[in-house]
Structures are given as structure tokens and as C-alpha cells.
Design an enzyme around this catalytic site. Structure first.
Site, short mmCIF file in Angstrom:
data_model
loop_
_atom_site.label_atom_id
_atom_site.label_comp_id
_atom_site.label_asym_id
_atom_site.label_seq_id
_atom_site.Cartn_x
_atom_site.Cartn_y
_atom_site.Cartn_z
N GLU A 1 75.17 35.88 34.73
CA GLU A 1 76.42 35.89 33.96
C GLU A 1 76.46 34.80 32.88
O GLU A 1 77.03 35.00 31.81
CB GLU A 1 77.64 35.75 34.88
CG GLU A 1 77.87 36.95 35.80
CD GLU A 1 77.00 36.93 37.06
OE1 GLU A 1 76.28 35.93 37.27
OE2 GLU A 1 77.04 37.89 37.84
N GLN B 1 84.37 37.08 46.37
CA GLN B 1 84.50 37.98 45.21
C GLN B 1 85.91 37.94 44.61
O GLN B 1 86.19 38.63 43.65
CB GLN B 1 84.17 39.43 45.58
CG GLN B 1 83.10 39.64 46.63
CD GLN B 1 81.75 39.10 46.23
OE1 GLN B 1 81.37 38.01 46.61
NE2 GLN B 1 81.02 39.87 45.45
#
Lengths: 309, 276
Positions: free
Chosen positions: A54, A116
Site C-alpha cells: 500500500e 481490518q
């Protein structure tokens, strides 16, 4: 029709692609979840799979933006904001026109559990100068917000839900960046909500009505820059505030409202949200019940707050 | 493919490199802080890029962007800007001072001649890749040059970028590694060895060249070879000396991040100028 705002995002980029050739999409092995797959199939030369990296994806986004593109960099909210160093320097400090799309926000993510979930992302992003922080509440608003972002100057963070959210806007709704969106008038308390809990807040208003409380329900889609004038106006008119968000009660919408009110018009404020803890696995519905973000909890906490005043 | 470069051309470039070194010493002395070691080690690389290789006309949307990922070496870039006419010499003496647009580390918003802000290490190669990708999308021919450090190569994001550039077939991306062998806490090999560095870049599927980073002819030849890379990005591993050109600074770790005193600056300047 209820729909996840990430699904609305996927439809929005597809609808805007031909009109805005500078729009490009970047993903980090989560395109099925961020709902960019239809775009990737129709516009393969404008969609870039960056793999599970990312930081690099965010940096590539910055480079594309510095060369005139409008990149939407997509992943779960927690995985984007977890790469904060790249965001603060490559995107923030550069004032690059990157749109950071964080999906699966808050405890509404559900069964996957805390790793998450993003319950600190608004706080992080709000700390960066000139980075807009936006969280739409339903399908119509998400689509208009994405279209608005094709013209916005500077970086923006967009926070989207995994779970379906109900329609809270009429057909003629017009998204106005930076403006509070009043969904229901009321005189006893101002309930300010954002994102996936706006629907629950509207339901809470009905419960409160039965108790003789008239709550104004306000959707804050633009958390930064927040609508300061609205807060000052309502502080004078109503004078009691509740904020509701699927985020830590520190640093998010509640923090933003507290900061403005304390400076300009100190008023009693109850912040409803994730109460500074690491949440857990469960259905979104069970989690909202347990952590006090469902309509009943919002109503009962508001009642207790009002009675203590 | 051979670069056609004459002895006179090399002489011209050597003159520019010397002037850049003089400006680096002068501006760091005036600033009272900064990074001479890693600024002096990239002088020939910047000279070859700005005065031989790149189209850096800021007005041209097809110019070749340069990303200084090891942002602490920005005094060398400011000096190159002076030589290229993008900055007045007086202004370099505002370096690191209040209200200056030439910040201690590159600030793109205050000074757009800098293609990107940088300074937090490990970030630049990803940005350079985005720029190279934009050229692909628009079918433009510009090349993107990114200068990274050896200590910087310890950052994880460098290797994320190393993995993705070949995937996107960015033959228009050139990464230059300033391998000066030193970092703040000591020799790179002791702090966190990056060897075998050429093998690492090769195994990530880059076109890898290894050169003497102070030999202008070698640098130009390598940049020329990178121009003819097919479907692969190029990594030029430039072996350099920290503090190059100022003998009492050369290879001395202590000169990574401290400015010379007035007396040291005088000595440094006379040593640089004696290298005619």
C-alpha cells in the site's frame, strides 16, 4: 434501496470515466472488495494493480497526481491510513490531487475483527493540513461526492462502508462540500452523525420523539473542513449536541465538533462512538448493538445525556 | 550504443561540478546546518543529468522529472538550479532560514521547481514510478530520474517500488543509487549492509549498471544505455565517496550532517578550487 457506499463508489467511477480521462484507479489486491472490478475490465489501461504494497501504491498515486492525473487509491481504510508516512509526505505535503478511498471503515466491517477495522483513520487524516476528509451517508451522496472530487483541488480522503446503508436523501438532494446536511429538524438536541450510522441516528430520532424529544438530525459528510458556521448557529439555537460515528470517540467527528464548539460557542456535547477500545469480530448489527451504535443505544444515551443537563 | 562526448564537453561539465561544490559549501556554511557529505557525493550525477542529459525546462509538460528521494542532499540540487538559471545565487543563502522557499529538505509546494517534496527516506522511487506511469498512459516520451541513497535502501518501500516498476514495464524510469557507503550512525555495511546490492536489483528484474559515480563519462554512458532499455527500468549503481571534492571531508562519516565552520569552509573552498 440500501447499498454499501463502496458499491456506489464502484458505480460512480464507471459513470465518470469517459467524461474525466484523467481519472485512474489503483488497487492493492482488494479490487473485489473496493468494487473497482467493473472499471478495471472496461478501462484496463487506467487501472493499476499494485499488489499488497500500500505504501508504494500511495506513492505511485502521488506521482500520477503530480503529472496531472486524478488517481483514486483504494484499499481498506486501515491499510491506507496505516501507511501514514507516505500519506503525510508524498500526498499531504505535496498537496497532490490524490483521492484516498478507504473502504470497510469502522467496526461495521464486522466478522474480520479489529485488524481490518479502522477506528482511528479520521483522527489521523484530520491532522494533515489541507487534506479533505469526507464520509458520505448513502448511495446518492456517494456518487455526487465522487463527482465533486473530480474538480476538488488538493488531497482528499473518502471513507466508505462495507455494509449496506439505507437511503437517507431525497431524489433532489445536492451534495455541497463543507456544508452540514440537515436531514430532520428539531429543537431539543442536535444529533450530528456521519457515514454508516446516519440511518441509525434517524431511527433514534423516532424513538426520542416518543419520549417527547425533538432531535435535529444532521449528516456531516465533510468532516474536514467542518461546517463551523452551522455549529455556531445551532449552539445558539439549540445548545446541546450529540455526535455519532463508527470511529473512536477521540479525534474523529466528535473531536472535530468539540474543537470548534469549545473555541467558538462552548456547549454540552455527548460523543457516541467506539469508546477508545479495540473492537472484535461479529456481525455489523451485533457489533453496533454491543458497542452502542444502534438506534436504541443512540436514543437511550441521548436521553440520559439530556436528563443530566 | 556509445554516447558521443568530447573531452571539451567533459571539461565543461567538470567546471560546472566544481561550481556546484563551491555553492554547496557556501550555502551550508551560511545555513549553519545541513548535509555536506551526501550533497558532495551526488555532484557529478546531478551535473550529468542537468547539464547533459535531461530536458528540465519547467514550462515543458514533456520535460524529464527528477526526483531527489534522498532529500537531505538538496543543497546540491539548489546549486544545480543556480547554475541552470532557476535560482539566484543570493537566494541560496536563505537555505534553512525562516520564510525561505528553499527548505532544509525539498518542498514542492513552496518551490515547484522541485518536482516533489522529499526527505522522509524511502518514498521517492514510488513517486517517480507514478510519474513514469503517467507518461505511459499519455504516450509521452519523457523519462523520470530518481536518485536514492544507500542508507535509504534500507527502507522497505524502496523494495516495494523495486518490485512494481518492472511489472509496469517502466523502461522510462531510471533509478540512480548514490552508493557513498556512509550513513549517520556509521558505515552502511555495519549499520545494515545492503550487499549484494547489484544482485538485489537484478533479481527484481531491473536493467542494472554499475559505475564510478564521479566519472562524468561513465555516468553519461550509463544514462545513454538507460535510454535504450527495452521494457525494463534501469538502476544505475553509482559508487561514490561521501564528501567528494573536499579531502578532509571525504569518507568521514562525521560530515554526513554538520555544516563547516567559516575556517573549514575557507579550507574546503580552496581545496575544491585547486582541483582545476
Amino acid at each position: 434501496m440500501s447499498k454499501a457506499t463502496r458499491a456506489s463508489f464502484g458505480e460512480a467511477i464507471l459513470a465518470l470515466a469517459d467524461r474525466y480521462p484523467e481519472l485512474v484507479i489503483l488497487d492493492a489486491d482488494l479490487s473485489k472488495s473496493t468494487q473497482t472490478q467493473s472499471f478495471s475490465k472496461k478501462y484496463p489501461h487506467r487501472w493499476f494493480e499494485c499488489g499488497i504494497a500500500e505504501s508504494n501504491m500511495l506513492g505511485i498515486g502521488a506521482g500520477l497526481a503530480l503529472c496531472g492525473k486524478i488517481p483514486f487509491v483504494c484499499s481498506f481504510a486501515c491499510f491506507l491510513v496505516g501507511r501514514f508516512e507516505t500519506i503525510r509526505v508524498s500526498i499531504g505535503y505535496n498537496q497532490a490531487n490524490v483521492r484516498m478511498v478507504g473502504t470497510h471503515c469502522g467496526i461495521g466491517l464486522g466478522e474480520d475483527g479489529y485488524t481490518q477495522m479502522s477506528t482511528e483513520d479520521i483522527a489521523c487524516m484530520r491532522s494533515l493540513p489541507h487534506v479533505a476528509v469526507i464520509q458520505p451517508a448513502d448511495d446518492r451522496e456517494t456518487k455526487q461526492c465522487i463527482e465533486y472530487l473530480m474538480k476538488h483541488k488538493g488531497p482528499a480522503y473518502i471513507r466508505l462502508t462495507r455494509q449496506k446503508v439505507p437511503v437517507v436523501h431525497q431524489d433532489d438532494y445536492k451534495f455541497q462540500f463543507g456544508k452540514a446536511d440537515i436531514l430532520r429538524e428539531g429543537k431539543d438536541v442536535v444529533i450530528i452523525a456521519t457515514g454508516g450510522v446516519v440511518g441509525e441516528s434517524l431511527k433514534a430520532a423516532h424513538i426520542l420523539e416518543k419520549e417527547g424529544i425533538w432531535a435535529q438530525i444532521v449528516n456531516i459528510h465533510t468532516i474536514k473542513p467542518i461546517d463551523k458556521d452551522f455549529l455556531i448557529r445551532e449552539a445558539k439555537r439549540v445548545g446541546k449536541f450529540v455526535t455519532v460515528e463508527d470511529h473512536n470517540i477521540h479525534g474523529g467527528l466528535g473531536g472535530a465538533v468539540a474543537e470548534e464548539l469549545s473555541c467558538h460557542s462552548p456547549s454540552p456535547l455527548l460523543r457516541i462512538g467506539v469508546e477508545d477500545l479495540y473492537a472484535e469480530s461479529g456481525t455489523a448489527e451485533d457489533l453496533y448493538k454491543k458497542y452502542g451504535l444502534d438506534a436504541e443505544s443512540i436514543a437511550s444515551k441521548t436521553l440520559t445525556f439530556l436528563r443530566s443537563r | 550504443m556509445q554516447a558521443k562526448i568530447t573531452g571539451n564537453e567533459i571539461k565543461r561539465l567538470q567546471g560546472i561540478a566544481r561550481d556546484i561544490r563551491v555553492l554547496i559549501i557556501k550555502m551550508l556554511t551560511e545555513a549553519g546546518s545541513g548535509h555536506p557529505g551526501g550533497s558532495l557525493s551526488i555532484v557529478e550525477i546531478l551535473t550529468a543529468l542537468y547539464f547533459y542529459q535531461m530536458n528540465h525546462n519547467p514550462q515543458d509538460p514533456n520535460r524529464d522529472p527528477f526526483v531527489l528521494s534522498k532529500g537531505h542532499a538538496v543543497p546540491a540540487l539548489y546549486a544545480a538550479f543556480v547554475k541552470a538559471g532557476y535560482l539566484n545565487e543570493e537566494e541560496i543563502y536563505t537555505l534553512r532560514k525562516i520564510n525561505s522557499r528553499i527548505q532544509g529538505h525539498p518542498d514542492h509546494v513552496r518551490f515547484p521547481m522541485l518536482e516533489t517534496s522529499a526527505g522522509s527516506l524511502g518514498l521517492g522511487l514510488s513517486i517517480a514510478q507514478g510519474m513514469a506511469l503517467a507518461a505511459h498512459i499519455d504516450h509521452k516520451n519523457y523519462k523520470v530520474y530518481c536518485l536514492i541513497g544507500d542508507g535509504e535502501s534500507q527502507e522497505g518501500q524502496i523494495w516495494e517500488a523495486a518490485m512494481s516498476a518492472p511489472k509496469f514495464k517502466l523502461e522510462n524510469l531510471v533509478c540512480i543509487l548514490d552508493y557513498n557507503k556512509g550513513q549517520i550512525d556509521g558505515p552502511v555495511e555495519d549499520i545494515m549492509d545492503i550487499e549484494p546490492i547489484a544482485q538485489k536489483w537484478k533479481s527484481f528484474n531491473w536493467n542494472v549498471l554499475e559505475i564510478d559515480g564521479h566519472n562524468l563519462h561513465d555516468i553519461i554512458l550509463a544514462l545513454n544505455q538507460a535510454d535504450h532499455s527495452h521494457g525494463k527500468p534501469t538502476c544505475i549503481i553509482a559508487h561514490t565517496v561521501k564528501g567528494k571534492g573536499v579531502p578532509f571531508m571525504e569518507g568521514v562519516i562525521d560530515w554526513h550532517g554538520k555544516a563547516p565552520s567559516q575556517e573549514e569552509a575557507q579550507r574546503a573552498l580552496s581545496e575544491i578550487l585547486s582541483h582545476e
